[in-house]
Design a protein around this motif. Structure first.
Motif, PDB file in Angstrom:
ATOM      1  N   LEU A 201       0.828  -1.187   0.000  1.00  0.00           N
ATOM      2  CA  LEU A 201       0.000   0.000   0.000  1.00  0.00           C
ATOM      3  C   LEU A 201       0.869   1.246   0.000  1.00  0.00           C
ATOM      4  O   LEU A 201       2.042   1.193   0.337  1.00  0.00           O
ATOM      5  CB  LEU A 201      -0.903  -0.011   1.246  1.00  0.00           C
ATOM      6  N   PRO A 202       0.322   2.422  -0.350  1.00  0.00           N
ATOM      7  CA  PRO A 202       1.109   3.644  -0.360  1.00  0.00           C
ATOM      8  C   PRO A 202       1.643   3.969   1.021  1.00  0.00           C
ATOM      9  O   PRO A 202       1.071   3.586   2.039  1.00  0.00           O
ATOM     10  CB  PRO A 202       0.092   4.715  -0.811  1.00  0.00           C
ATOM     11  N   SER A 203       2.757   4.695   1.077  1.00  0.00           N
ATOM     12  CA  SER A 203       3.368   5.059   2.352  1.00  0.00           C
ATOM     13  C   SER A 203       2.473   6.000   3.145  1.00  0.00           C
ATOM     14  O   SER A 203       1.729   6.788   2.598  1.00  0.00           O
ATOM     15  CB  SER A 203       4.731   5.734   2.112  1.00  0.00           C
ATOM     16  N   ALA A 204       2.586   5.875   4.484  1.00  0.00           N
ATOM     17  CA  ALA A 204       1.841   6.772   5.360  1.00  0.00           C
ATOM     18  C   ALA A 204       2.792   7.771   5.977  1.00  0.00           C
ATOM     19  O   ALA A 204       3.954   7.473   6.223  1.00  0.00           O
ATOM     20  CB  ALA A 204       1.151   5.959   6.467  1.00  0.00           C
ATOM     21  N   ALA A 205       2.299   8.945   6.250  1.00  0.00           N
ATOM     22  CA  ALA A 205       3.136   9.971   6.859  1.00  0.00           C
ATOM     23  C   ALA A 205       3.435   9.586   8.294  1.00  0.00           C
ATOM     24  O   ALA A 205       2.641   8.928   8.960  1.00  0.00           O
ATOM     25  CB  ALA A 205       2.420  11.311   6.822  1.00  0.00           C
ATOM     26  N   VAL A 206       4.583  10.007   8.785  1.00  0.00           N
ATOM     27  CA  VAL A 206       4.966   9.728  10.160  1.00  0.00           C
ATOM     28  C   VAL A 206       4.563  10.916  11.022  1.00  0.00           C
ATOM     29  O   VAL A 206       4.922  12.045  10.729  1.00  0.00           O
ATOM     30  CB  VAL A 206       6.481   9.483  10.266  1.00  0.00           C
ATOM     31  N   ALA A 207       3.829  10.626  12.084  1.00  0.00           N
ATOM     32  CA  ALA A 207       3.420  11.686  12.994  1.00  0.00           C
ATOM     33  C   ALA A 207       3.874  11.340  14.392  1.00  0.00           C
ATOM     34  O   ALA A 207       3.783  10.199  14.821  1.00  0.00           O
ATOM     35  CB  ALA A 207       1.896  11.834  12.978  1.00  0.00           C
ATOM     36  N   THR A 208       4.394  12.318  15.122  1.00  0.00           N
ATOM     37  CA  THR A 208       4.848  12.077  16.486  1.00  0.00           C
ATOM     38  C   THR A 208       4.188  13.070  17.420  1.00  0.00           C
ATOM     39  O   THR A 208       3.968  14.221  17.086  1.00  0.00           O
ATOM     40  CB  THR A 208       6.374  12.225  16.600  1.00  0.00           C
ATOM     41  N   THR A 209       3.884  12.577  18.636  1.00  0.00           N
ATOM     42  CA  THR A 209       3.295  13.442  19.640  1.00  0.00           C
ATOM     43  C   THR A 209       3.806  13.025  21.004  1.00  0.00           C
ATOM     44  O   THR A 209       3.537  11.916  21.455  1.00  0.00           O
ATOM     45  CB  THR A 209       1.753  13.322  19.636  1.00  0.00           C
ATOM     46  N   ALA A 210       4.547  13.890  21.673  1.00  0.00           N
ATOM     47  CA  ALA A 210       4.992  13.627  23.028  1.00  0.00           C
ATOM     48  C   ALA A 210       3.905  14.110  23.974  1.00  0.00           C
ATOM     49  O   ALA A 210       3.578  15.294  24.007  1.00  0.00           O
ATOM     50  CB  ALA A 210       6.303  14.353  23.313  1.00  0.00           C
ATOM     51  N   THR A 211       3.316  13.187  24.733  1.00  0.00           N
ATOM     52  CA  THR A 211       2.171  13.546  25.565  1.00  0.00           C
ATOM     53  C   THR A 211       2.505  13.653  27.039  1.00  0.00           C
ATOM     54  O   THR A 211       1.849  14.374  27.765  1.00  0.00           O
ATOM     55  CB  THR A 211       1.061  12.497  25.397  1.00  0.00           C
ATOM     56  N   THR A 212       3.506  12.912  27.489  1.00  0.00           N
ATOM     57  CA  THR A 212       3.883  12.989  28.894  1.00  0.00           C
ATOM     58  C   THR A 212       5.382  12.888  28.994  1.00  0.00           C
ATOM     59  O   THR A 212       6.084  12.575  28.042  1.00  0.00           O
ATOM     60  CB  THR A 212       3.271  11.832  29.720  1.00  0.00           C
TER      61      THR A 212
ATOM     62  N   ASN B 125       0.530   0.155  10.211  1.00  0.00           N
ATOM     63  CA  ASN B 125       0.670  -0.118  11.635  1.00  0.00           C
ATOM     64  C   ASN B 125       1.136   1.139  12.368  1.00  0.00           C
ATOM     65  O   ASN B 125       1.662   2.079  11.757  1.00  0.00           O
ATOM     66  CB  ASN B 125       1.661  -1.253  11.870  1.00  0.00           C
ATOM     67  N   THR B 126       0.981   1.129  13.679  1.00  0.00           N
ATOM     68  CA  THR B 126       1.381   2.256  14.516  1.00  0.00           C
ATOM     69  C   THR B 126       2.323   1.787  15.605  1.00  0.00           C
ATOM     70  O   THR B 126       2.127   0.728  16.200  1.00  0.00           O
ATOM     71  CB  THR B 126       0.146   2.920  15.161  1.00  0.00           C
ATOM     72  N   LEU B 127       3.364   2.577  15.864  1.00  0.00           N
ATOM     73  CA  LEU B 127       4.271   2.331  16.974  1.00  0.00           C
ATOM     74  C   LEU B 127       3.863   3.241  18.130  1.00  0.00           C
ATOM     75  O   LEU B 127       3.843   4.469  17.986  1.00  0.00           O
ATOM     76  CB  LEU B 127       5.722   2.611  16.566  1.00  0.00           C
ATOM     77  N   VAL B 128       3.531   2.635  19.256  1.00  0.00           N
ATOM     78  CA  VAL B 128       3.111   3.382  20.439  1.00  0.00           C
ATOM     79  C   VAL B 128       4.223   3.293  21.482  1.00  0.00           C
ATOM     80  O   VAL B 128       4.611   2.195  21.883  1.00  0.00           O
ATOM     81  CB  VAL B 128       1.794   2.832  21.011  1.00  0.00           C
ATOM     82  N   VAL B 129       4.718   4.435  21.917  1.00  0.00           N
ATOM     83  CA  VAL B 129       5.838   4.482  22.859  1.00  0.00           C
ATOM     84  C   VAL B 129       5.312   4.727  24.266  1.00  0.00           C
ATOM     85  O   VAL B 129       4.569   5.692  24.503  1.00  0.00           O
ATOM     86  CB  VAL B 129       6.836   5.593  22.472  1.00  0.00           C
ATOM     87  N   LEU B 130       5.694   3.860  25.199  1.00  0.00           N
ATOM     88  CA  LEU B 130       5.278   3.965  26.594  1.00  0.00           C
ATOM     89  C   LEU B 130       6.480   4.210  27.484  1.00  0.00           C
ATOM     90  O   LEU B 130       7.578   3.710  27.215  1.00  0.00           O
ATOM     91  CB  LEU B 130       4.583   2.677  27.049  1.00  0.00           C
ATOM     92  N   ASP B 131       6.289   4.951  28.572  1.00  0.00           N
ATOM     93  CA  ASP B 131       7.369   5.086  29.539  1.00  0.00           C
ATOM     94  C   ASP B 131       7.356   3.878  30.475  1.00  0.00           C
ATOM     95  O   ASP B 131       6.537   2.959  30.321  1.00  0.00           O
ATOM     96  CB  ASP B 131       7.290   6.412  30.288  1.00  0.00           C
ATOM     97  N   SER B 132       8.249   3.867  31.446  1.00  0.00           N
ATOM     98  CA  SER B 132       8.389   2.688  32.311  1.00  0.00           C
ATOM     99  C   SER B 132       7.167   2.449  33.180  1.00  0.00           C
ATOM    100  O   SER B 132       6.980   1.347  33.705  1.00  0.00           O
ATOM    101  CB  SER B 132       9.627   2.834  33.198  1.00  0.00           C
ATOM    102  N   ALA B 133       6.328   3.481  33.333  1.00  0.00           N
ATOM    103  CA  ALA B 133       5.105   3.333  34.127  1.00  0.00           C
ATOM    104  C   ALA B 133       3.906   2.970  33.262  1.00  0.00           C
ATOM    105  O   ALA B 133       2.792   2.851  33.762  1.00  0.00           O
ATOM    106  CB  ALA B 133       4.824   4.624  34.890  1.00  0.00           C
TER     107      ALA B 133
ATOM    108  N   GLU C   1       1.549   6.634  27.903  1.00  0.00           N
ATOM    109  CA  GLU C   1       1.842   6.860  26.493  1.00  0.00           C
ATOM    110  C   GLU C   1       2.606   8.161  26.296  1.00  0.00           C
ATOM    111  O   GLU C   1       2.210   9.222  26.785  1.00  0.00           O
ATOM    112  CB  GLU C   1       0.548   6.875  25.679  1.00  0.00           C
ATOM    113  N   LEU C   2       3.706   8.070  25.546  1.00  0.00           N
ATOM    114  CA  LEU C   2       4.529   9.228  25.244  1.00  0.00           C
ATOM    115  C   LEU C   2       4.394   9.697  23.807  1.00  0.00           C
ATOM    116  O   LEU C   2       4.525  10.884  23.510  1.00  0.00           O
ATOM    117  CB  LEU C   2       6.014   8.899  25.497  1.00  0.00           C
TER     118      LEU C   2
END
Length: 307
Positions: free
Chosen positions: A19-30, A276-284, A287-288
Motif C-alpha cells: 500500500l502507499p506510504s503513510a506519513a509519520v506523525a509524532t506526539t509527546a504527551t507525557t 501499523n502504529t508504533l506506540v511508545v510507553l514510559d516505564s510506568a 503513552e509518550l
C-alpha cells in the motif's frame, strides 16, 4: 535440540499487497519516569519481507528505504541496534556480517540449519553472540567482534533460540529448542536462570535494559511450537522474570510485537487497516508518542527499532 529433532519445513505465506506510504506523525504527551521528556522516537527501523529473496531494509523518515541485504534460506539472521549491519548464519555454520557493500565471514562452527538459532548483536553493535556446533541447547555460546576478532566462549546457557541482549550488556534471554521455557543468561556469572511465569514460548523479541523484563510470544499447551522462524507479527507478552507476573501493556488494538529501548521505554507495534502504529510507553506504562509506520511494511516483520 538435535538437528534431527528440529522440523525445518518453511510455511509458504502468500505475498500481500503493498500500500502507499503513510506519513509519520509524532506526539509527546507525557514525560518519562525521570521527570524529563526523552528524545522522541524518530521512526528509524529495520524490516524484513516475505517477498522474493526476503529483503531486509532500513527505513528512515524523509529518506525512505535502504536495502541491507536478504534473509538466508536458513533464516538465521539479525540486524545491529544501530541499523547498519546485517549478520547471518549459513547452513554450513559460517557467520557472515554485511556492512554497506562489504561482506565478511567472521566466524565458523556456528549452529547452522536451525532457524531459531539466530545470532544476536550487542547493544553497542560491536559484538555478536551465537550458539555453536550442532546441539544448540548444550553447546558453548560464542562471542566475537563484528570484524571477526576476539572470539571467546561465554559459557553454556540454556535457551539460545532468538536471543535478545539487554542494554546493560550483561544479560541474554532466549527460549529453548523444545519451547519449554525462557532462560536469562548472566554474562558476568556464566549462569542461566529460568524465567518465572513462562511455561511455553517460541519467540523472544526484546529484553529490558536491566534484563528483568522480557517480551515473548507465549504458547498454550495445545499450540504447536512452529519451525523456529522469525514471526512476522505476534501477540506480545511482557513478563517480569523474577516474580513471574505478566506486565500489562496498556495499549488498545491488536498488538503485533514490542521492543524495549535502551532507556527503558517500551515500543508497542499495533496492527492497522492501512498501516501499523508504533506506540511508545514510559516505564510506568504512560503513552509518550505515536508514530505511523509506512504502509509498505504493514505485513513485514519488524527486526529492529533504531531511533
Amino acid at each position: 535440540m538435535k538437528r534431527t529433532a528440529l522440523a525445518l519445513a518453511i510455511t509458504a505465506i502468500a505475498r500481500l499487497a503493498v500500500l502507499p506510504s503513510a506519513a509519520v506523525a509524532t506526539t509527546a504527551t507525557t514525560t518519562g519516569s525521570t521527570g524529563t521528556a526523552p528524545k522522541p522516537l524518530a521512526g528509524v527501523a529495520v524490516y524484513w519481507s516475505w517477498d522474493k529473496g526476503h529483503p531486509i531494509s532500513r527505513y528512515e523518515p524523509g529518506k525512505g528505504f535502504t536495502k541491507l541485504g536478504n534473509a538466508t534460506d536458513a533464516f538465521q539472521f539479525s540486524v545491529s541496534p544501530d541499523g547498519t549491519k546485517l549478520a547471518w548464519i549459513t547452513w554450513g555454520g559460517k557467520l557472515h556480517v554485511r556492512t554497506g557493500g562489504k561482506e565478511k565471514v567472521v566466524a565458523k562452527g556456528a549452529a547452522g540449519g536451525f532457524p531459531c538459532a539466530t545470532p544476536v548483536w550487542s547493544p553497542d553493535s560491536a559484538y555478536l553472540a551465537y550458539p555453536s556446533d550442532s546441539d544448540v541447547d548444550a553447546s558453548p555460546l560464542m562471542i566475537v567482534k563484528a570484524d571477526g576478532t576476539g572470539a571467546r566462549k561465554a559459557g553454556v546457557p540454556r535457551g539460545v533460540c532468538h536471543l535478545a541482549w539487554s542494554a546493560d550488556g550483561r544479560h541474554l534471554a532466549g527460549y529453548t529448542g523444545e519451547t519449554d521455557g525462557v532462560y536469562i543468561f548472566d554474562l558476568k556469572t556464566g549462569k542461566s536462570v529460568r524465567a518465572k511465569g513462562i511455561r511455553l514460548a517460541n519467540h523472544v523479541q526484546s529484553l529490558s535494559p536491566d534484563g528483568r523484563r522480557v517480551v515473548v510470544r507465549t504458547l498454550s499447551p495445545t499450540e504447536p511450537g512452529g519451525d523456529g522462524l522469525w514471526p512476522g507479527g505476534f501477540t506480545p507478552t511482557v513478563v517480569d522474570t523474577v516474580t513471574g507476573k505478566w506486565v500489562p501493556i496498556p495499549v488498545k488494538g491488536t498488538k503485533v510485537g514490542a521492543f524495549y529501548l535502551p532507556d527503558g521505554r517500551l515500543v508497542v507495534r499495533v496492527l492497522g487497516r492501512t498501516h501499523n502504529t508504533l506506540v511508545v510507553l514510559d516505564s510506568a506504562g504512560r503513552e509518550l508518542q505515536r508514530l505511523a509506520e509506512p504502509a509498505r511494511v504493514r505485513n513485514q516483520g519488524l527486526l529492529q527499532i533504531v531511533s
